[in-house]
Design an enzyme around this catalytic site. Sequence first.
Site, PDB file in Angstrom:
ATOM      1  N   HIS A 577      -6.098  -2.269  -2.014  1.00 30.20           N
ATOM      2  CA  HIS A 577      -7.264  -1.404  -1.962  1.00 30.20           C
ATOM      3  C   HIS A 577      -7.280  -0.534  -3.209  1.00 30.20           C
ATOM      4  O   HIS A 577      -6.340  -0.548  -4.004  1.00 30.20           O
ATOM      5  CB  HIS A 577      -7.213  -0.507  -0.718  1.00 30.20           C
ATOM      6  CG  HIS A 577      -6.044   0.427  -0.713  1.00 30.20           C
ATOM      7  ND1 HIS A 577      -4.752   0.009  -0.457  1.00 30.20           N
ATOM      8  CD2 HIS A 577      -5.957   1.762  -0.973  1.00 30.20           C
ATOM      9  CE1 HIS A 577      -3.924   1.038  -0.548  1.00 30.20           C
ATOM     10  NE2 HIS A 577      -4.635   2.105  -0.858  1.00 30.20           N
ATOM     11  N   ASP A 579      -8.368   3.687  -4.281  1.00 26.34           N
ATOM     12  CA  ASP A 579      -8.363   4.955  -3.552  1.00 26.34           C
ATOM     13  C   ASP A 579      -9.680   5.714  -3.578  1.00 26.34           C
ATOM     14  O   ASP A 579      -9.873   6.614  -2.767  1.00 26.34           O
ATOM     15  CB  ASP A 579      -7.249   5.862  -4.095  1.00 26.34           C
ATOM     16  CG  ASP A 579      -5.875   5.375  -3.672  1.00 26.34           C
ATOM     17  OD1 ASP A 579      -5.791   4.584  -2.723  1.00 26.34           O
ATOM     18  OD2 ASP A 579      -4.877   5.781  -4.307  1.00 26.34           O
ATOM     19  N   ARG A 659      10.877   3.547   5.435  1.00 24.54           N
ATOM     20  CA  ARG A 659      10.448   3.894   4.072  1.00 24.54           C
ATOM     21  C   ARG A 659       9.619   5.167   4.134  1.00 24.54           C
ATOM     22  O   ARG A 659       8.614   5.238   4.819  1.00 24.54           O
ATOM     23  CB  ARG A 659       9.607   2.757   3.490  1.00 24.54           C
ATOM     24  CG  ARG A 659       8.924   3.026   2.152  1.00 24.54           C
ATOM     25  CD  ARG A 659       7.898   1.921   1.941  1.00 24.54           C
ATOM     26  NE  ARG A 659       7.267   1.913   0.639  1.00 24.54           N
ATOM     27  CZ  ARG A 659       6.151   2.537   0.331  1.00 24.54           C
ATOM     28  NH1 ARG A 659       5.535   3.286   1.249  1.00 24.54           N
ATOM     29  NH2 ARG A 659       5.621   2.438  -0.882  1.00 24.54           N
TER      30      ARG A 659
END
Length: 731
Positions: A577, A579, A659
């Site tokens: 994608h 932003d 993570r």
Amino acid sequence: MLRLLRLLLLLLPPPGSPEPPGLATLSPGAPPQSPDLLYADGLRAYSAGAWAPAVALLREALRSHAELGRARRDCGARCAAEPGAALPDAPGPKSQPGPPPRAWERLLLRAALSRAECLNQCAARRLGPGGAARLRVGSALRDAFRRREPYNYLQRAYYQLKKLDLAAAAAHTFFVANPTHLQMREDMAKYRRMSGVRPQNFRDLETPPHWAAYDSGLELLGRQEAGLALPRLEEALQESLAQLESCRAGCEGPEEHQREEEEEGTGSQGGLYEAIAGHWIRVLQCRQRCVGDTATRPGRSFPVPDFLPSQLRRLHEAHAQVGNLSQAMENVLSVLLFYPEDEASKEALNQYQAQLGEPRPGLGPREDIQRFVLRSLGEKRQLYYAMEHLGTNFKDPDPWTPAAFIPESLKEKLREDQEQQPWDHEPPQPKPLTDWKDVLLLEGVTLTQDARQLNGSERAVLDGLLTPAECGVLLQLAKDAAEAGVRSGYRGRRSPHTTHEHFEGLTVLKAAQLARAGTVSTQGAKLLLEVSERVRTLTQAYFSPERPLHLSFTHLVCRTAIKGEQEQRMDLSHPVHADNCVLDPDTGECWREPPAYTYRDYSGLLYLNDDFQGGDLFFTEPNALTVKAQVRPRCGRLVAFSSGGENPHGVWAVTRGRRCALALWHTWAPEHREQEWTEAKELLQEPEEEEEGDEEEEEMSSRDPSPEPPSHRLQRVQDKIGKPPRVREEL
């Protein structure tokens, strides 16, 4: 109420009858009911938990809305083909034969009255007494149907009725037109995990036929199967032209006139002729917009550029590949109707003529395309005339309009308007190294990779922004907040992007609130604020030293691989994608428009750990497939980049471990600076003793022998700050 009950008796199937497949029509051939009333009654039934009546009413609202459009299109075509329905030609110069001006006026008005009579009679036959006037659809309902909102309610109602296959189809239909709807994205992931749902259940019930054929043809062309692609490409073109006709028919309806008046805020101005001219101009403007509407995919806000000419180019190339040179010439000649000076088309035409050998006198452009071009140019001529002489507005949707059609007095103004369009601006260029080298104020920060090493523009990797001890404090902050669970408004859940990971997110304001409540350490909450400002300072120094950047959103995000669900995993932790724009991999375009966060200018990811498998950040080409660079997370590593379509990125699947990273977005627009950051700073600066006393007093005054539900506690925290929680998409 009686009307509703009578309608339900007609709509609901008899006891014991099976549910019709898909969302088939409930009353084939029956006159449509008012879509407005059906939809309103359907929502009332939905709110009351009456799932079966809600389904019946919403489906009938969809059917009636579609039938209303079909009736208007069919009646318009039928009445236009009636003997004597043609409008008289405009009077020419006195030297030319034809009716005198006053006789022409009478003929025109007589023809208009005759056409209106035909349309009213046809609508009464198709739609019942009152015709289209009785079933006029309001602007709010038109917008709701355009956004496919009925399917959002239908999927929930079907789920409650345990009809999972129909729920999945309705959910998918809504999601296609609303690809950034986070709740529906989660619902779709849940349906995929359900045993009663098969892959074929995820079908779009509203896809226009031309898009289905178009995508199928492109897929076959991509596999070098031109012979199989040709029927689908031809179908796509024919369905595109049919969709255009359907859209144009809607331009003559009362709703379009109502919409224009609502936008302008006034009704017709002036006398008879001004009113006729104004209405006709609105009809022409609407017809011209149909080209863009037909070329816009569901869920997108911008059309595929040059939609019809691009289809003709693919057709002539595919015909040439299989040896159909006559059809190839027909289609390339059609392309030249749009672009007479197109060098590639002229070269292809010469090649086809040479291969055919002898001339073909009867060979010319397609008749359907000739009619389209001539009609469109005639409408443009009238609109430019009205723009020049009546002061109306017209934004030409086509890049192929000949310059000769634009009056000289308008060319300069149109040129200025075009230059002001934001998508014509050049993307920001990366700063030379000397612009920022001397402003790395943070001791120990080093540039690890620049834009050239990352095979892109406006992107960089810097190390040393955090010490191992600081990473540990922030990791503990995330862990403490996660363990607090729903009581603190920090809820671990499956990721909105994948079903194989858990996702946890913490904002700076929520961290400050939890610190004041004693749930997490104040040191961690303060460090979160300090580090976000550290990243902003460095990002501004590196990318934008001459223009201040402001934090627009800060999010501490952790993704955890779900054990037992990682074998043969094929998805990503976060799909590719951009932003601040909606990425379209099919065209390589990135549309800077809502629902994207268009005010974001620079993005950053500050990593806190590396003790996990997978989870690397990667950058791609605009096609979202070709990986150009990859970055491995580690404590204190910052990946910073501009937020636009020049930096499409995603995250590989996290297949083991947890993570954690701090995601930050920056903006040049001060009105979009992060207000929660300021509130969090003020909250953490207040004396802790005063807050502890307030908390004890509140606890004593609200003490109850029974435990307080977690949702109530969360609501108290929200009430205290006076704002509802905000849902945002995270990196």
